[in-house]
Every structure is written in C-alpha cells, then in structure tokens.
Write a protein that holds these residues in place. Structure first.
Motif, PDB file in Angstrom:
ATOM      1  N   SER A  51     -81.211 -57.346 -21.579  1.00 55.18           N
ATOM      2  CA  SER A  51     -80.718 -58.650 -21.145  1.00 55.18           C
ATOM      3  C   SER A  51     -79.229 -58.706 -21.400  1.00 55.18           C
ATOM      4  N   PHE A  52     -78.505 -59.463 -20.569  1.00 57.37           N
ATOM      5  CA  PHE A  52     -77.069 -59.603 -20.760  1.00 57.37           C
ATOM      6  C   PHE A  52     -76.641 -60.910 -20.135  1.00 57.37           C
ATOM      7  N   SER A  53     -75.485 -61.410 -20.564  1.00 55.01           N
ATOM      8  CA  SER A  53     -75.043 -62.726 -20.107  1.00 55.01           C
ATOM      9  C   SER A  53     -73.922 -62.650 -19.082  1.00 55.01           C
ATOM     10  N   GLY A  54     -73.361 -61.480 -18.833  1.00 61.47           N
ATOM     11  CA  GLY A  54     -72.281 -61.419 -17.848  1.00 61.47           C
ATOM     12  C   GLY A  54     -71.769 -60.022 -17.652  1.00 61.47           C
ATOM     13  N   GLU A  55     -71.003 -59.793 -16.586  1.00 63.59           N
ATOM     14  CA  GLU A  55     -70.442 -58.491 -16.291  1.00 63.59           C
ATOM     15  C   GLU A  55     -69.484 -58.069 -17.401  1.00 63.59           C
ATOM     16  N   GLY A  56     -69.529 -56.782 -17.741  1.00 59.55           N
ATOM     17  CA  GLY A  56     -68.601 -56.251 -18.738  1.00 59.55           C
ATOM     18  C   GLY A  56     -69.115 -56.310 -20.156  1.00 59.55           C
ATOM     19  N   GLU A  57     -70.224 -57.036 -20.398  1.00 61.94           N
ATOM     20  CA  GLU A  57     -70.766 -57.101 -21.747  1.00 61.94           C
ATOM     21  C   GLU A  57     -71.691 -55.916 -21.997  1.00 61.94           C
ATOM     22  N   LEU A  58     -71.922 -55.614 -23.289  1.00 55.01           N
ATOM     23  CA  LEU A  58     -72.823 -54.524 -23.619  1.00 55.01           C
ATOM     24  C   LEU A  58     -74.190 -54.798 -23.024  1.00 55.01           C
ATOM     25  N   GLY A  59     -74.716 -53.814 -22.336  1.00 55.12           N
ATOM     26  CA  GLY A  59     -76.013 -53.969 -21.714  1.00 55.12           C
ATOM     27  C   GLY A  59     -75.963 -54.368 -20.257  1.00 55.12           C
ATOM     28  N   THR A  76     -71.385 -51.605 -17.593  1.00 56.94           N
ATOM     29  CA  THR A  76     -70.991 -50.816 -18.761  1.00 56.94           C
ATOM     30  C   THR A  76     -72.001 -49.701 -19.026  1.00 56.94           C
ATOM     31  N   PHE A  77     -71.525 -48.679 -19.719  1.00 57.45           N
ATOM     32  CA  PHE A  77     -72.398 -47.624 -20.251  1.00 57.45           C
ATOM     33  C   PHE A  77     -72.256 -47.684 -21.764  1.00 57.45           C
ATOM     34  N   THR A  78     -73.324 -48.092 -22.448  1.00 54.41           N
ATOM     35  CA  THR A  78     -73.246 -48.374 -23.867  1.00 54.41           C
ATOM     36  C   THR A  78     -73.852 -47.257 -24.702  1.00 54.41           C
ATOM     37  N   LEU A  79     -73.048 -46.737 -25.626  1.00 53.84           N
ATOM     38  CA  LEU A  79     -73.508 -45.735 -26.587  1.00 53.84           C
ATOM     39  C   LEU A  79     -73.898 -46.436 -27.877  1.00 53.84           C
ATOM     40  N   ALA A  80     -75.008 -46.045 -28.467  1.00 50.45           N
ATOM     41  CA  ALA A  80     -75.444 -46.622 -29.746  1.00 50.45           C
ATOM     42  C   ALA A  80     -75.285 -45.571 -30.838  1.00 50.45           C
ATOM     43  N   LEU A  81     -74.463 -45.882 -31.842  1.00 54.69           N
ATOM     44  CA  LEU A  81     -74.283 -44.992 -32.990  1.00 54.69           C
ATOM     45  C   LEU A  81     -75.220 -45.451 -34.088  1.00 54.69           C
ATOM     46  N   HIS A  82     -76.099 -44.571 -34.527  1.00 54.49           N
ATOM     47  CA  HIS A  82     -77.040 -44.914 -35.593  1.00 54.49           C
ATOM     48  C   HIS A  82     -76.316 -44.791 -36.934  1.00 54.49           C
ATOM     49  N   GLY A  83     -75.863 -45.905 -37.473  1.00 55.16           N
ATOM     50  CA  GLY A  83     -75.173 -45.876 -38.760  1.00 55.16           C
ATOM     51  C   GLY A  83     -73.811 -46.539 -38.685  1.00 55.16           C
ATOM     52  N   LEU A 120     -69.185 -48.880 -27.226  1.00 55.23           N
ATOM     53  CA  LEU A 120     -69.917 -48.360 -28.387  1.00 55.23           C
ATOM     54  C   LEU A 120     -70.502 -49.497 -29.207  1.00 55.23           C
ATOM     55  N   LEU A 121     -71.771 -49.329 -29.588  1.00 54.24           N
ATOM     56  CA  LEU A 121     -72.440 -50.231 -30.531  1.00 54.24           C
ATOM     57  C   LEU A 121     -72.711 -49.439 -31.797  1.00 54.24           C
ATOM     58  N   MET A 122     -72.302 -49.964 -32.951  1.00 59.11           N
ATOM     59  CA  MET A 122     -72.493 -49.240 -34.204  1.00 59.11           C
ATOM     60  C   MET A 122     -72.842 -50.197 -35.326  1.00 59.11           C
ATOM     61  N   GLY A 123     -73.246 -49.630 -36.467  1.00 57.29           N
ATOM     62  CA  GLY A 123     -73.620 -50.441 -37.616  1.00 57.29           C
ATOM     63  C   GLY A 123     -72.453 -51.245 -38.165  1.00 57.29           C
ATOM     64  N   ALA A 124     -72.790 -52.331 -38.843  1.00 56.34           N
ATOM     65  CA  ALA A 124     -71.762 -53.213 -39.405  1.00 56.34           C
ATOM     66  C   ALA A 124     -70.834 -52.444 -40.336  1.00 56.34           C
ATOM     67  N   ILE A 125     -69.599 -52.881 -40.375  1.00 52.10           N
ATOM     68  CA  ILE A 125     -68.591 -52.216 -41.190  1.00 52.10           C
ATOM     69  C   ILE A 125     -68.914 -52.392 -42.672  1.00 52.10           C
ATOM     70  N   GLU A 141     -55.155 -48.448 -33.590  1.00 54.58           N
ATOM     71  CA  GLU A 141     -54.323 -47.319 -33.162  1.00 54.58           C
ATOM     72  C   GLU A 141     -54.785 -46.765 -31.817  1.00 54.58           C
ATOM     73  N   LEU A 142     -56.086 -46.732 -31.607  1.00 48.53           N
ATOM     74  CA  LEU A 142     -56.641 -46.152 -30.385  1.00 48.53           C
ATOM     75  C   LEU A 142     -56.801 -47.174 -29.261  1.00 48.53           C
ATOM     76  N   GLY A 143     -56.557 -48.438 -29.561  1.00 48.04           N
ATOM     77  CA  GLY A 143     -56.707 -49.473 -28.548  1.00 48.04           C
ATOM     78  C   GLY A 143     -58.144 -49.709 -28.124  1.00 48.04           C
ATOM     79  N   LEU A 144     -59.064 -49.613 -29.078  1.00 49.27           N
ATOM     80  CA  LEU A 144     -60.490 -49.719 -28.774  1.00 49.27           C
ATOM     81  C   LEU A 144     -61.124 -51.003 -29.312  1.00 49.27           C
ATOM     82  N   GLY A 145     -60.294 -51.946 -29.754  1.00 50.09           N
ATOM     83  CA  GLY A 145     -60.834 -53.141 -30.391  1.00 50.09           C
ATOM     84  C   GLY A 145     -61.834 -53.901 -29.549  1.00 50.09           C
ATOM     85  N   ASP A 146     -61.651 -53.886 -28.209  1.00 49.83           N
ATOM     86  CA  ASP A 146     -62.549 -54.642 -27.333  1.00 49.83           C
ATOM     87  C   ASP A 146     -63.666 -53.785 -26.749  1.00 49.83           C
ATOM     88  N   ARG A 147     -63.760 -52.521 -27.215  1.00 50.73           N
ATOM     89  CA  ARG A 147     -64.796 -51.629 -26.667  1.00 50.73           C
ATOM     90  C   ARG A 147     -65.811 -51.199 -27.713  1.00 50.73           C
TER      91      ARG A 147
END
Length: 264
Positions: free
Chosen positions: A174-182, A186-193, A217-222, A235-241
């Motif tokens: 399920s998703f609520s709009g274009e560009g969101e995870l899912g 988008t193509f969403t990668l899930a990092l386990h951890g 990318l979806l990953m575990g909480a910081i 540094e990598l400009g990935l804050g919104d990804r």
C-alpha cells in the motif's frame, strides 16, 4: 502431499519468530502440524500470518521443560507422526538419544558449533545432523561449513529467515502517493538491520548514490551511530532517499517489508 509433522524448538516463539517461517507453507500444503516450544500458544508469527496447528507450550521450569522435551520427542518417534523437525542447536544436542535410529528426523539449525570451544556439543549435534533425513540451515556459508564439518550424507536446504523475501507474508503493498516507498514509481531496497561500517552499509550507501533516484532504501532505526550516519547521508545527498523503521510489532514490520522490492 500432506502428513503429520511434530515441530519442536527451544526458541521463545513470542519473541523470536524465525523458527516458524517454514510452517505456513507446509500447513497450506495440507500438513497437520503440532508445534512445541516456549510460548508456542503466543506465537508472534502466527499472529501476523495465521496457519492451522496444534500449539503446546514448554514449561518455564527447567526440569519440567527437559522432561516435556524428551516426552514429546519419544511420542513423536512412536506416535503417528511422519516427520519430527528439531529446531535450534540446543535441542539438536538433546534430540539424538531419544531419536537414535529414527527415520523421521529433520534437523533445522541457525548455525553450527565450534568444535574447539564446544567439543561435546559438536559431537552430539553431529550425530543428530548425520541421522537426519534433511538438514536445514539459515545461511549459505554456514550451511556449507556445517555440511563439511559433519560430513553430511543427507540433503541440505538453506532457508534465510532474516531476508524479507523469505517471510510468508500475505500483506498487500500500500502507498499514499507517487515517489513514496512502495509506490510503482520507486524501487525499494530493505536492509535487515541498522547502520554499521562492519556490515558494509557505507558501501551500500555509495552504491545507492550511483543508482537512479527512484531507488530508495528502508533500514532499521538509527542506533549509537546516529551522528555518523546522518553526516554520511548529508555528504552523499541521500537524506530524502533513506527511510528508517523503528522497533515495532512483527505484523507492522511485515507491512513495511511487503512494500519493498528486494532485500539486502
């Protein structure tokens, strides 16, 4: 297909759902399953992905638990079960004496014993593994070491329960709009951890930067490395990804990973 399966584990089934990930598919194939383990009646996986089974709790008191384990294994050996699946290394050491000579045994372990540090455990587990008609391990590299160390003659199956793709989820994306995870955009990668340089997350982030912006990318909480990761993302400009999932209920985690396209 079908048949009667006795599944016995020492994993707390309310806290650690990995043990059961092979069972919903077997139940759907017509197997009559009896599950024995700590908190078997409060299974976290079964709350999220219900499947029919007979659940039997192991007692919390140690002596009563050991007696119950041996009683169940012996009843499985002489009772109307087609297969007995023994799960967890600790149980693998206990299973060989009551099941010696049985042709019903399947051994499912997440790891293997170090023969230098645990010689007795290794000796007992080896007997269980070599007697089993099928061995199941959780990771390919561990499985190959395990097979070579114990000189297995039976088939080895690798089931990777830590990967989102391995979970028998029936949740719909399920998703609520274009560009969101899912979303389809988008193509969403899930990092386990969570973040750790030892797990090569830095290299993963660098690779993500080289991919088109629709890859996210979806990953575990910081955790303790919050500041380091935040700086790296800036540094990598990935804050919104990159999106973080906090510690949550198992069923809620499945709703998240069901929206992902691939696991890392």
């Amino acid at each position: 297909m079908g048949g009667r399966l006795l599944f016995v584990t020492l994993y707390d089934m309310e806290r650690t759902p990995y043990a059961e990930c092979i069972l919903p598919s077997l139940a759907a194939a017509g197997w009559d399953i009896t599950v024995v383990g700590p908190n078997a009646r409060r299974s976290t996986l079964r709350d999220a992905v219900p499947y029919p089974c007979h659940a039997i709790d192991l007692p919390a008191e140690r002596l009563a638990r050991e007696l119950k384990i041996r009683t169940m294994l012996l009843s499985g050996r002489i009772g109307p079960y087609d297969l007995i699946c023994v799960h967890s290394q600790e149980l693998g050491c206990r299973a060989w004496p009551p099941l010696i000579g049985s042709r019903k045994l399947v051994y499912y372990t997440m790891d293997y014993y170090d023969p230098l540090r645990h010689p007795l455990h290794t000796w007992l587990e080896k007997r269980t593994a070599r007697q089993a008609r099928l061995n199941i391990n959780a990771e390919f590299h561990r499985g190959y070491i395990y097979r070579a160390q114990y000189r297995l003659r039976s088939p080895l199956l690798v089931v990777a329960p830590a990967l989102p793709a391995a979970w028998p989820t029936e949740f719909k994306p399920s998703f609520s709009g274009e560009g969101e995870l899912g979303s389809p955009a988008t193509f969403t990668l899930a990092l386990h951890g969570t973040y750790s340089p030892l797990r090569m997350v830095d290299e993963l982030l660098e690779a993500l930067k080289l991919l088109p912006t629709r890859f996210q990318l979806l990953m575990g909480a910081i955790g303790p490395s919050d500041g380091v990761l935040r700086q790296r993302l800036e540094e990598l400009g990935l804050g919104d990804r990159v999106r973080f999932i906090k510690s949550t209920k198992f069923s809620e985690m499945l709703c998240e990973t069901a929206n992902c396209d691939a696991g890392v």
